[in-house]
Design a protein around this motif. Structure first.
Motif, mmCIF file in Angstrom:
data_model
loop_
_atom_site.group_PDB
_atom_site.id
_atom_site.type_symbol
_atom_site.label_atom_id
_atom_site.label_comp_id
_atom_site.label_asym_id
_atom_site.label_seq_id
_atom_site.Cartn_x
_atom_site.Cartn_y
_atom_site.Cartn_z
ATOM 1 N N ASN A 123 100.103 20.136 -8.410
ATOM 2 C CA ASN A 123 101.294 19.449 -7.906
ATOM 3 C C ASN A 123 102.093 20.361 -6.980
ATOM 4 N N ALA A 124 102.233 21.634 -7.372
ATOM 5 C CA ALA A 124 102.952 22.589 -6.526
ATOM 6 C C ALA A 124 102.233 22.778 -5.192
ATOM 7 N N ALA A 125 100.896 22.726 -5.219
ATOM 8 C CA ALA A 125 100.118 22.887 -3.986
ATOM 9 C C ALA A 125 100.401 21.754 -3.006
ATOM 10 N N VAL A 126 100.442 20.519 -3.514
ATOM 11 C CA VAL A 126 100.682 19.392 -2.614
ATOM 12 C C VAL A 126 102.116 19.411 -2.078
ATOM 13 N N ALA A 181 111.785 19.610 -1.752
ATOM 14 C CA ALA A 181 110.967 19.756 -2.966
ATOM 15 C C ALA A 181 111.711 19.223 -4.178
ATOM 16 N N PHE A 182 113.015 19.515 -4.262
ATOM 17 C CA PHE A 182 113.816 19.071 -5.406
ATOM 18 C C PHE A 182 113.941 17.548 -5.426
ATOM 19 N N ILE A 183 114.267 16.949 -4.268
ATOM 20 C CA ILE A 183 114.421 15.487 -4.211
ATOM 21 C C ILE A 183 113.090 14.801 -4.491
ATOM 22 N N GLY A 184 112.023 15.297 -3.851
ATOM 23 C CA GLY A 184 110.705 14.697 -4.040
ATOM 24 C C GLY A 184 110.224 14.811 -5.476
ATOM 25 N N ALA A 185 110.297 16.026 -6.029
ATOM 26 C CA ALA A 185 109.858 16.233 -7.410
ATOM 27 C C ALA A 185 110.763 15.477 -8.379
ATOM 28 N N ASP A 201 102.490 13.126 -6.028
ATOM 29 C CA ASP A 201 102.758 13.550 -7.396
ATOM 30 C C ASP A 201 102.431 12.445 -8.390
ATOM 31 N N LEU A 202 102.788 11.213 -8.037
ATOM 32 C CA LEU A 202 102.495 10.097 -8.940
ATOM 33 C C LEU A 202 101.004 9.818 -9.007
ATOM 34 N N SER A 203 100.302 9.985 -7.890
ATOM 35 C CA SER A 203 98.870 9.700 -7.893
ATOM 36 C C SER A 203 98.101 10.675 -8.778
ATOM 37 N N MET A 204 98.658 11.875 -8.987
ATOM 38 C CA MET A 204 97.971 12.875 -9.799
ATOM 39 C C MET A 204 98.764 13.224 -11.061
ATOM 40 N N ALA A 205 99.668 12.343 -11.455
ATOM 41 C CA ALA A 205 100.569 12.653 -12.568
ATOM 42 C C ALA A 205 99.981 12.353 -13.938
ATOM 43 N N PHE A 206 98.842 11.681 -13.980
ATOM 44 C CA PHE A 206 98.375 11.180 -15.268
ATOM 45 C C PHE A 206 98.005 12.293 -16.250
ATOM 46 N N LEU A 233 110.371 25.793 -7.401
ATOM 47 C CA LEU A 233 110.265 27.230 -7.136
ATOM 48 C C LEU A 233 108.852 27.609 -6.708
ATOM 49 N N GLY A 234 107.859 27.051 -7.420
ATOM 50 C CA GLY A 234 106.467 27.357 -7.083
ATOM 51 C C GLY A 234 106.102 26.849 -5.706
ATOM 52 N N ALA A 235 106.537 25.635 -5.362
ATOM 53 C CA ALA A 235 106.189 25.042 -4.072
ATOM 54 C C ALA A 235 106.881 25.754 -2.916
ATOM 55 N N SER A 236 108.141 26.153 -3.103
ATOM 56 C CA SER A 236 108.872 26.862 -2.043
ATOM 57 C C SER A 236 108.194 28.189 -1.730
ATOM 58 N N TRP A 237 107.786 28.894 -2.779
ATOM 59 C CA TRP A 237 107.080 30.163 -2.587
ATOM 60 C C TRP A 237 105.745 29.929 -1.892
ATOM 61 N N LEU A 238 105.007 28.895 -2.330
ATOM 62 C CA LEU A 238 103.719 28.581 -1.715
ATOM 63 C C LEU A 238 103.867 28.218 -0.243
ATOM 64 N N ALA A 239 104.906 27.441 0.093
ATOM 65 C CA ALA A 239 105.129 27.036 1.489
ATOM 66 C C ALA A 239 105.348 28.265 2.373
#
Length: 224
Positions: free
Chosen positions: A21-24, A41-45, A110-115, A145-151
């Motif tokens: 999820n953080a990767a996407v 990232a915050f609004i989306g997540a 996120d929803l498509s891979m949330a299961f 935090l993970g996604a911001s660092w990855l970006a």
């Protein structure tokens, strides 16, 4: 004690399952201005988590719906392709449009891979709604935090973009093969069902590695 164990279990599950999820999210926000990345990232997540709470409450019903995992996997393949090939023409898009496009991409992906997260958290919470909400809320700081660092790392080292794409490619095919409605392992065999997602991930990574090499050689020629 069992309550504390449930909280610990949920937190560990979130840490273990939030990598893809953080990767996407990282891929979706990497082209945004630095100050907008954490907000998007915050609004989306956050939006995805709100929807996840509802889906988690229906988790036992979701398990019975055939083809749901497969549909999510197909959507994720499309999103992964879109994110890996999203640089063309982006200069023509206004910053605000890119921002909300990134937020929308995060929620849908996120929803498509949330299961996996939903079922893991639902199982660890043993039907306790408060624990379910806690578990899903824990996901937000991990993802942001993970996604911001990855970006940031993706913009510095482009190969990480394709590593993220490989992770998502594996996740998408694994979801399709795990779908009980399709029952693909019955036709391909369990070994092939396990290896094919890894083969796609390897192909995406090799393709990305060649792209990065091509970009590097092109840059070197310009500087000579």
């Amino acid at each position: 004690m069992s309550f504390l164990w449930a909280i610990l279990s949920i937190t560990i599950i979130d840490l273990a399952l939030s990598g893809d999820n953080a990767a996407v999210i990282g891929l979706a926000i990497k082209n945004l201005p630095l100050q907008q990345r954490k907000i998007a990232a915050f609004i989306g997540a956050g939006g995805a988590i709100v929807l996840r709470v509802t889906l988690t409450a229906l988790a036992t019903l979701l398990l019975r719906v055939p083809y749901l995992n497969a549909i999510g996997g197909v959507i994720l393949i499309w999103i992964t392709w879109k994110l890996l090939n999203g640089d063309a023409g982006e200069e023509k898009i206004k910053s605000s449009n890119k921002f909300w496009s990134a937020v929308g991409t995060i929620i849908v992906a996120d929803l498509s891979m949330a299961f996996d997260n939903i079922m893991g958290v639902a199982g660890a919470a043993h039907g306790h709604v408060g624990l379910m909400i806690f578990g899903l809320a824990v996901s937000i700081p991990i993802l942001v935090l993970g996604a911001s660092w990855l970006a940031t790392m993706m913009n510095r080292y482009p190969i990480i973009i394709y590593i993220g794409g490989a992770v998502l490619a594996h996740t998408s095919l694994a979801m399709i093969f795990a779908d009980h409605g399709l029952g693909l392992p019955h036709y391909t065999g369990e070994l092939a069902a396990a290896l094919i997602p890894w083969a796609l991930a390897a192909a995406v990574f090799i393709w990305g590695w060649l792209q990065v090499r091509k970009m590097g050689s092109g840059h070197a020629e310009k500087t000579v």
